[in-house]
Write a protein that holds these residues in place. Sequence first.
Motif, PDB file in Angstrom:
ATOM      1  N   THR A  11      51.870  28.455  38.609  1.00 25.35           N
ATOM      2  CA  THR A  11      51.184  29.707  38.919  1.00 25.35           C
ATOM      3  C   THR A  11      49.926  29.997  38.597  1.00 25.35           C
ATOM      4  N   THR A  12      49.379  29.135  37.781  1.00 23.85           N
ATOM      5  CA  THR A  12      47.709  29.210  37.606  1.00 23.85           C
ATOM      6  C   THR A  12      46.900  28.846  38.841  1.00 23.85           C
ATOM      7  N   GLY A  13      47.436  28.088  39.649  1.00 18.53           N
ATOM      8  CA  GLY A  13      46.623  27.895  40.829  1.00 18.53           C
ATOM      9  C   GLY A  13      45.858  26.180  40.584  1.00 18.53           C
TER      10      GLY A  13
ATOM     11  N   PRO B 128      29.890  32.797  43.129  1.00 14.32           N
ATOM     12  CA  PRO B 128      30.723  32.627  44.230  1.00 14.32           C
ATOM     13  C   PRO B 128      32.163  33.462  43.863  1.00 14.32           C
ATOM     14  N   ALA B 129      32.855  34.023  44.840  1.00 13.22           N
ATOM     15  CA  ALA B 129      34.216  34.634  44.582  1.00 13.22           C
ATOM     16  C   ALA B 129      34.999  34.465  45.936  1.00 13.22           C
ATOM     17  N   TRP B 130      36.319  34.420  45.463  1.00 10.37           N
ATOM     18  CA  TRP B 130      37.235  34.279  46.510  1.00 10.37           C
ATOM     19  C   TRP B 130      37.816  35.722  47.302  1.00 10.37           C
ATOM     20  N   SER B 131      38.095  35.664  48.557  1.00  9.78           N
ATOM     21  CA  SER B 131      38.755  37.014  48.906  1.00  9.78           C
ATOM     22  C   SER B 131      40.196  36.650  48.497  1.00  9.78           C
ATOM     23  N   PRO B 132      40.734  38.034  48.460  1.00 11.50           N
ATOM     24  CA  PRO B 132      42.064  38.168  47.756  1.00 11.50           C
ATOM     25  C   PRO B 132      43.244  37.093  48.438  1.00 11.50           C
ATOM     26  N   ASP B 133      43.066  36.786  49.935  1.00 15.16           N
ATOM     27  CA  ASP B 133      43.901  35.846  50.478  1.00 15.16           C
ATOM     28  C   ASP B 133      43.373  34.427  50.633  1.00 15.16           C
ATOM     29  N   GLY B 134      42.427  34.110  49.562  1.00 14.41           N
ATOM     30  CA  GLY B 134      41.835  32.822  49.609  1.00 14.41           C
ATOM     31  C   GLY B 134      41.314  32.307  50.809  1.00 14.41           C
ATOM     32  N   LYS B 135      41.207  32.945  52.010  1.00 12.13           N
ATOM     33  CA  LYS B 135      40.628  32.561  53.243  1.00 12.13           C
ATOM     34  C   LYS B 135      39.180  32.758  53.381  1.00 12.13           C
ATOM     35  N   MET B 136      38.466  33.374  52.650  1.00 10.07           N
ATOM     36  CA  MET B 136      36.860  33.766  52.530  1.00 10.07           C
ATOM     37  C   MET B 136      36.330  33.315  51.332  1.00 10.07           C
ATOM     38  N   ILE B 137      35.197  33.098  51.208  1.00  9.63           N
ATOM     39  CA  ILE B 137      34.395  33.204  50.115  1.00  9.63           C
ATOM     40  C   ILE B 137      32.980  34.033  50.121  1.00  9.63           C
ATOM     41  N   VAL B 138      32.691  34.576  49.241  1.00  9.69           N
ATOM     42  CA  VAL B 138      31.296  35.402  49.179  1.00  9.69           C
ATOM     43  C   VAL B 138      30.578  34.916  47.877  1.00  9.69           C
TER      44      VAL B 138
ATOM     45  N   ALA C  86      37.205  34.208  33.580  1.00 13.35           N
ATOM     46  CA  ALA C  86      37.919  34.702  34.662  1.00 13.35           C
ATOM     47  C   ALA C  86      39.421  34.160  34.555  1.00 13.35           C
ATOM     48  N   PHE C  87      40.179  35.226  34.883  1.00 10.46           N
ATOM     49  CA  PHE C  87      41.732  34.900  34.578  1.00 10.46           C
ATOM     50  C   PHE C  87      42.290  34.085  35.726  1.00 10.46           C
ATOM     51  N   SER C  88      43.070  33.293  35.439  1.00 10.86           N
ATOM     52  CA  SER C  88      44.092  32.539  35.995  1.00 10.86           C
ATOM     53  C   SER C  88      45.041  33.581  36.947  1.00 10.86           C
TER      54      SER C  88
ATOM     55  N   LYS D 195      41.223  30.131  42.520  1.00  8.45           N
ATOM     56  CA  LYS D 195      41.661  30.536  43.857  1.00  8.45           C
ATOM     57  C   LYS D 195      43.169  31.494  44.029  1.00  8.45           C
ATOM     58  N   PRO D 196      43.118  32.423  44.620  1.00 10.93           N
ATOM     59  CA  PRO D 196      44.493  33.105  44.670  1.00 10.93           C
ATOM     60  C   PRO D 196      45.603  32.241  45.432  1.00 10.93           C
ATOM     61  N   LEU D 197      46.755  32.583  44.560  1.00  8.42           N
ATOM     62  CA  LEU D 197      47.832  31.749  45.323  1.00  8.42           C
ATOM     63  C   LEU D 197      48.555  32.207  46.548  1.00  8.42           C
ATOM     64  N   ALA D 198      48.793  31.615  47.508  1.00  6.86           N
ATOM     65  CA  ALA D 198      49.369  32.171  48.601  1.00  6.86           C
ATOM     66  C   ALA D 198      50.644  32.877  48.447  1.00  6.86           C
ATOM     67  N   LYS D 199      50.576  34.229  49.030  1.00  2.31           N
ATOM     68  CA  LYS D 199      51.743  34.896  48.862  1.00  2.31           C
ATOM     69  C   LYS D 199      52.969  34.517  49.678  1.00  2.31           C
TER      70      LYS D 199
END
Length: 316
Positions: free
Chosen positions: A25-27, A66-76, A243-245, A311-315
């Motif tokens: 669950t940490t990724g 850098p940062a992930w989008s919530p769904d992990g499909k994009m980076i900013v 940064a939190f897992s 990276k966010p985990l896939a829902k």
Amino acid sequence: MKTVVLTTLPLFGFYAGLSQPIPATTGRTLLITSVRTGNTDIFAVDPVSGTSINLTNAPQSEERYPAWSPDGKMIVFTSNRGDGKTFDLYIANADGSRAQALTHLPAGSVAYWPCFTADGQYIYFNEGNSSQIYRIRPNGKDMKAMAQGRDGNISPDGKQIVYTQQGTNGFGVWVMNADGSNRKQIIPNESQIGGIAPVWSHDGKMIAFSGQAGDYAEIFVCNADGSDLKQITHLKKISSSPAFSPDNQYLTFRVTEEAYWRDAQKREKTYQEKEADKRPVWLVKADGTDAQLLEVLHYHCAMDGSRAEWKPLAKK
């Protein structure tokens, strides 16, 4: 064609010293700023195997924060690829493809620490010269100045910003509404070292930040209202950029021997030298146990204050 650098390093250190294996669950992917190619680029890194993918591969510019989008499909991330001196905000697919500018800030501006709201509707970011917090949509529209503040981080529900501002004895940790109203200092202890970089947990219940402890900076965690404050590192170094897992059970953070950002000349010299062992990534449990260096990220990280973002985990 964009070249992708893929490198595998030996498996060292990620589990060493932990009382139990890190749960799934940490990724298993961290987004970092790395100088492993001699340039400052954004990499996706497996912290167990060390497998690393260069997502930006931009030798003529500097890519940071850098940062992930919530769904992990994009980076900013931020980059000065436009004119060499202005750090604008860019967005790209998770593999680094289709990168495009989101902002077109005045010359010399420095956008940093972007972060998405949990619904993916907005990206909040900071501008260093003006100490202004902005928001913008992922398509580059509706950019708006939200509030004055430094190192702002939007809560998962998009309702509050945790940030820092100058107090009586240094910089403190504050919370305000996303529109800049109802400002409240939640941590009375202030830091003269700086680099506080507060960040929300993914459930919005906790805040982590770098706070002064004597002559050093350590990582602290508290409830969203500032209660139940706990110091979770005791390295007697300069620990920053937590940064939190995804499951909020662990934090990554960066460690240096000195707060080089307090001196403009030293900061610029440090950036130019690109010494890759000066600000490695560490890992610690949220309860403060089992702090350890991530060996696969010991000799590759840039000196900027970027977080090692999970990276966010896939829902399901």
